[in-house]
Write a protein that holds these residues in place. Structure first.
Motif, mmCIF file in Angstrom:
data_model
loop_
_atom_site.group_PDB
_atom_site.id
_atom_site.type_symbol
_atom_site.label_atom_id
_atom_site.label_comp_id
_atom_site.label_asym_id
_atom_site.label_seq_id
_atom_site.Cartn_x
_atom_site.Cartn_y
_atom_site.Cartn_z
ATOM 1 N N LYS A 1 0.838 -1.209 0.000
ATOM 2 C CA LYS A 1 0.000 0.000 0.000
ATOM 3 C C LYS A 1 0.875 1.263 0.000
ATOM 4 O O LYS A 1 0.604 2.229 -0.708
ATOM 5 N N PHE B 1 2.217 2.398 -3.473
ATOM 6 C CA PHE B 1 1.289 3.161 -4.316
ATOM 7 C C PHE B 1 1.140 4.593 -3.803
ATOM 8 O O PHE B 1 1.065 5.532 -4.580
ATOM 9 N N LYS C 1 2.174 7.910 -5.932
ATOM 10 C CA LYS C 1 1.216 9.017 -6.115
ATOM 11 C C LYS C 1 1.817 10.339 -5.647
ATOM 12 O O LYS C 1 1.653 11.379 -6.277
ATOM 13 N N ASN D 1 -6.209 12.113 -6.707
ATOM 14 C CA ASN D 1 -7.135 10.980 -6.565
ATOM 15 C C ASN D 1 -7.949 10.709 -7.826
ATOM 16 O O ASN D 1 -8.278 9.580 -8.133
ATOM 17 N N ILE E 1 -5.752 9.109 -13.497
ATOM 18 C CA ILE E 1 -5.570 7.701 -13.846
ATOM 19 C C ILE E 1 -4.083 7.453 -14.042
ATOM 20 O O ILE E 1 -3.398 8.233 -14.700
ATOM 21 N N TRP F 1 -1.098 4.064 -14.492
ATOM 22 C CA TRP F 1 -0.808 2.630 -14.546
ATOM 23 C C TRP F 1 0.653 2.419 -14.207
ATOM 24 O O TRP F 1 1.518 3.144 -14.680
ATOM 25 N N ASN G 1 -0.995 -2.294 -11.099
ATOM 26 C CA ASN G 1 -2.309 -1.872 -10.601
ATOM 27 C C ASN G 1 -3.455 -2.284 -11.530
ATOM 28 O O ASN G 1 -4.515 -1.682 -11.525
ATOM 29 N N PHE H 1 -10.509 2.156 -14.624
ATOM 30 C CA PHE H 1 -9.580 2.497 -13.540
ATOM 31 C C PHE H 1 -10.289 2.422 -12.190
ATOM 32 O O PHE H 1 -9.756 1.881 -11.220
ATOM 33 N N ARG H 2 -11.523 2.944 -12.159
ATOM 34 C CA ARG H 2 -12.287 2.920 -10.906
ATOM 35 C C ARG H 2 -12.607 1.490 -10.485
ATOM 36 O O ARG H 2 -12.490 1.146 -9.318
ATOM 37 N N ARG I 1 -10.949 -1.278 -11.295
ATOM 38 C CA ARG I 1 -9.718 -1.942 -10.852
ATOM 39 C C ARG I 1 -9.285 -1.436 -9.478
ATOM 40 O O ARG I 1 -8.869 -2.212 -8.617
ATOM 41 N N ASN I 2 -9.395 -0.150 -9.287
ATOM 42 C CA ASN I 2 -9.019 0.430 -7.993
ATOM 43 C C ASN I 2 -9.883 -0.111 -6.863
ATOM 44 O O ASN I 2 -9.395 -0.378 -5.766
ATOM 45 N N ASP J 1 -8.301 -2.137 -3.853
ATOM 46 C CA ASP J 1 -8.473 -1.615 -2.491
ATOM 47 C C ASP J 1 -8.990 -2.701 -1.563
ATOM 48 O O ASP J 1 -8.538 -2.816 -0.421
#
Lengths: 476, 184
Positions: free
Chosen positions: A306, A309, A313, A320, A323, A325, A367, B172-173, B175-176, B180
Motif C-alpha cells: 500500500k 502506491f 502518487k 485521486n 488515472i 498505470w 495496478n 480504472f475505478r 480496478r481500484n 483496495d
C-alpha cells in the motif's frame, strides 16, 4: 539587493531569472540581469547575477563582487559549495539552496558515502552566510524539484522583502510557461517554509521501543537497552522492527541471539570499549541487511504494498481523480524461482538447472487486477521462506560472515570492523549477487587489515566496474 | 547530419541527409540500422557483426533522435494537446527505493543523466541507491537495459493519463475498487 544564482546548465535558471526580474518590476523595482550561461544539458556551470534596486540613479555592477552579495540561490549543492569556496559568501549574505546535486558518472558508480552533504558542510555554510535555508528535496517527497518550488521557498523565506507573493505569481502567469503547474509548485514551495519545515539531512535513526509487539520479543529488546549504547540500541530496535516485518518474531529473535552472541564474545576478548561499540553498531546493521535478503517473495511484497502506491502518487503528484498505470519489469533467474521451494526440491532443481542460467522475463501491470493479484499471492508465500532452499543457503553465508568477524577480532578491532563492514559486499539480484558473493568469499579469506582496507577500497569505488567490464568482454 | 540539427542547431541547420546512402556510395556493403532504444535488437546486431564472416568494413548505424531533443518537441506537442483537452499519456520511470539494493550495476550499463543516486531512506543502509530524477523524459532505456541485462526488479514505469476517455476512467475505478479490497 545583489543576487547570485549558480547552477548547472539545463536546470532552467533562465526561467527563474525571468520570473524574479518580472516580479521585481511589478513591485516597482529596477532589476538588472547578467547571465553567464554555460554549456546546456548538464555539462557546464551557469551563473546569473541580478541586481534589484528601488532607486532610479543607480549604476549596476557588470559582475558579482565577492563578499558583497545579499543572496545566493542554488539548486545544485556542489555549485553552492564552489561559490562559497570562491569567496562569494559573506556575513551579509543569505543562502537559499537545496541538497540536490548532479553526480559525475564515477561518483554514481562508487558505493562510497557522499562526502558533499549538508551535514558535512553545515559549518562552512554557516560561517559564510548571515542566514541559510538548505532544503532536502527527497524529504519533501517530490521527484521533480523545479524553479517554481525554489521561487515559492524564496518568496516565503523573507530574503526578498521588497517582492510580494502576488508579484511572483503574476510573473509566473505572464511568462506563460506551464502556468497552472508552476503556480501549484510555487504554492507547494511556499507552504514548506510556511509550515516551518526547515528540512535538513542527517537526522539519524529514530526508533521507538513501543512499536515492537508485546511478548517475548519486547522483553528481549528491553534487555538490550542495558547492554548496548544509544547508537547500537537505535539500530537494533530499527532492525528488529524491519525483521518482524520481513519474516516474523522468531526471525527477529534469531537476530537478537546472533548479535548478543558476538557481543559477549567481544566483551570477553576486548572488553567494553568505544571501538567495541562501533564494531557492534556496524555488525548489527550489516547482519540485519544480510538477514533481510531480497527473494522473489520480498520483492512481490514490496511491489504490491500500500505504501508503494502512496509513494508513487506522492512522487508523481497524482491526484485521486487521475488515472495512472504502474508497469513493473521482472526478470528473476531460475535459481531465484526455485529458491523459494522446500530445501530438498530446491536442491534437486539446483542440480538440474543452475548451469543453464534461465530467466523469466515478464512485465507486470501492477495496478491491474491480475497483476496485483499475482504479486499479492507471491507475497503470501512467506510461510515457505523458512524451509526454503534459498533460506538455508543465505543462512550458511550469514554464519560464515559471523565467523569471519569473530576470526578477525583476534587480529584486532580494526580488522573485525572491516570484516563487519565487508559483509555489505553481498547485494544485488541474480548474476550480480552471485558475483558479489564470490567477491565476499575472496574477502573473507583475508584477515590482514591492510589487505582488507585495499579490498574494500577497491570494491566500493568505481574501479569494481572496470574489472567487471573486462571480464564481460573476455567472455564475449 | 541525419538528425537535421548540428551543434549550433538554432543558427545553422543542415539539410537532412542519409548516412546509409552516403556509406553505400563510399563502397561499404555491410550496413545495419538499429534503434538504440531497442537494446535486445541492438545487441543482436552487434553480435551479428562480431560473428559475421564478412571481410571488410561493417557499419552499424544507431538511428534515433536525441532523447533530450525529442523531449523538447514532445513538451510542445503536450502543451498543445492539453490546451485542447486532448488525451495525453505522460510516462516516467522510477526506481523502488525499498527494492533497490544499491549495487549501482544499472548505472554501469547506462549513462543517462536522469539516472542518478540518492541517500538510502532505510536507516540501516548507508549506501546510496539508484534514483531517477525529475529530468526523466520516459524513454524507458534504463528499464530496458535492466531487463535485458537481468539486473534487478527495481525499475518501474508510471503512465499517467491526462484527460482520459470515459471507458478508461470507468476501468480504472473498477480496478481500484477491487485492488483496495484486496489490499485491505
Amino acid at each position: 539587493m545583489k543576487i547570485l544564482i549558480p547552477s548547472v546548465g539545463g536546470m532552467g535558471v533562465g526561467v527563474l531569472v525571468e520570473w524574479l526580474s518580472r516580479s521585481a518590476m511589478y513591485d516597482g523595482l529596477k532589476p538588472n540581469v547578467l547571465n553567464l550561461p554555460g554549456v546546456s544539458q548538464r555539462t557546464g556551470r551557469t551563473l546569473s547575477y541580478i541586481e534589484i534596486h528601488n532607486e532610479d540613479d543607480i549604476t549596476f555592477s557588470p559582475f558579482p563582487e565577492k563578499g558583497k552579495l545579499d543572496l545566493i540561490i542554488s539548486q545544485d549543492f556542489l555549485e553552492l559549495l564552489q561559490i562559497i569556496k570562491e569567496g562569494y559568501g559573506g556575513n551579509n549574505c543569505n543562502i537559499l539552496a537545496t541538497t540536490y546535486r548532479y553526480y559525475t558518472t564515477y561518483e554514481k558508480l562508487s558505493l562510497k558515502k557522499d562526502s558533499y552533504t549538508y551535514e558535512n558542510f553545515r559549518d562552512v555554510i554557516e560561517a559564510n552566510s548571515k542566514d541559510h535555508i538548505v532544503v532536502d528535496i527527497h524529504k519533501m517527497g517530490i521527484s521533480d524539484f523545479k524553479n517554481s518550488h525554489l521561487l515559492g521557498l524564496l518568496s516565503c523565506s523573507g530574503y526578498l522583502p521588497l517582492i510580494k507573493r502576488e508579484s511572483c505569481e503574476k510573473a509566473i502567469r505572464d511568462t506563460g510557461l506551464e502556468v497552472e503547474r508552476n503556480l501549484k509548485d510555487f504554492a507547494f514551495g511556499y507552504g514548506i517554509l510556511e509550515k516551518n519545515q526547515k528540512i535538513t539531512e542527517g537526522e539519524g535513526v529514530v526508533s521507538k521501543l513501543y512499536d515492537i509487539p508485546d511478548g517475548y520479543i519486547k522483553e528481549s529488546t528491553k534487555k538490550l537497552e542495558s547492554a548496548y549504547g544509544t547508537k547500537e540500541r537505535d539500530i537494533l530496535i530499527e532492525a528488529i522492527k524491519q525483521l518482524i516485518d520481513y519474516e516474523n518474531i522468531e526471525y527477529a529473535e534469531l537476530y537478537i541471539n546472533r548479535v548478543n552472541d558476538l557481543h559477549f564474545y567481544l566483551r570477553e576478548i576486548i572488553g567494553e570499549t568505544k571501538e567495541c561499540e562501533e564494531l557492534m553498531a556496524e555488525f548489527a546493521k550489516v547482519l540485519a541487511i544480510r538477514m533481510m535478503y531480497e527473494d522473489v517473495i520480498r520483492v512481490a511484497e514490496r511491489k504490491a504494498s500500500k505504501e508503494r502506491f502512496k509513494r508513487i502518487k506522492r512522487l508523481y503528484r497524482i491526484q485521486n481523480e487521475d488515472i495512472f498505470w504502474v508497469k513493473d519489469f521482472f526478470r528473476p533467474g531460475v535459481d531465484e524461482l526455485y529458491g523459494i521451494l522446500p530445501h530438498s526440491m530446491g536442491k534437486l532443481m539446483d542440480r538440474l538447472f543452475s548451469r543453464y542460467g534461465f530467466s523469466w522475463k515478464s512485465t507486470i501491470n501492477t495496478n491491474h487486477v491480475f497483476g496485483f493479484l499475482f504479486l499479492k499471492l507471491m507475497s503470501k508465500l512467506k510461510f515457505m521462506r523458512k524451509h526454503s532452499f534459498r533460506y538455508r543457503k543465505e543462512n550458511d553465508l550469514i554464519e560464515k560472515y559471523i565467523d569471519h568477524v569473530k576470526r578477525c577480532i583476534v587480529h584486532g578491532v580494526d580488522s573485525a570492523l572491516l570484516a563487519a563492514n565487508g559483509g555489505a559486499i553481498v547485494r544485488g539480484y541474480g548474476e550480480i549477487r552471485r558475483e558479489m558473493i564470490s567477491n565476499w568469499k575472496e574477502f573473507s579469506n583475508l584477515n590482514n587489515s591492510r589487505m582488507m582496507v585495499a579490498f574494500i577500497d577497491h570494491f566500493f569505488s568505481e574501479k569494481r566496474f572496470e574489472n567487471q567490464k573486462q571480464i564481460r568482454m573476455k567472455s564475449n | 547530419m541525419q538528425n537535421s540539427f548540428a551543434f549550433l542547431k538554432k543558427l545553422y541547420k543542415k539539410p537532412k541527409s542519409d548516412i546509409q546512402k552516403t556509406l553505400a556510395g563510399m563502397g561499404v556493403e555491410w550496413i545495419k540500422v538499429v534503434d538504440p532504444y531497442n537494446v535486445k535488437e541492438s545487441l543482436k546486431t552487434i553480435r551479428e557483426a562480431y560473428k559475421s564472416n564478412y571481410k571488410g568494413l561493417k557499419v552499424i548505424i544507431s538511428d534515433a533522435e536525441c532523447a533530450l531533443e525529442s523531449g523538447r518537441k514532445i513538451r510542445k506537442i503536450k502543451s498543445e494537446a492539453l490546451s485542447q483537452n486532448n488525451r495525453w499519456v505522460e510516462t516516467k520511470l522510477g526506481v523502488d527505493e525499498d527494492v533497490c539494493t544499491g549495487d549501482h550495476s544499472c548505472i554501469s550499463y547506462n549513462g543517462c543523466p536522469s539516472l542518478t543516486v540518492r541517500n538510502n531512506p532505510n536507516p540501516l543502509k548507508d549506501d546510496k541507491i539508484a534514483w531517477i530524477d525529475y529530468s526523466c523524459i520516459g524513454c524507458g532505456l534504463c528499464s530496458e537495459i535492466s531487463h535485458v541485462a537481468k539486473l534487478c526488479p527495481s525499475f518501474y514505469q508510471v503512465d499517467r493519463i491526462i484527460n482520459p476517455t470515459s471507458y478508461e476512467s470507468f476501468m480504472f475505478r473498477v480496478r481500484n475498487f477491487v485492488i483496495d479490497r484486496l489490499v485491505n
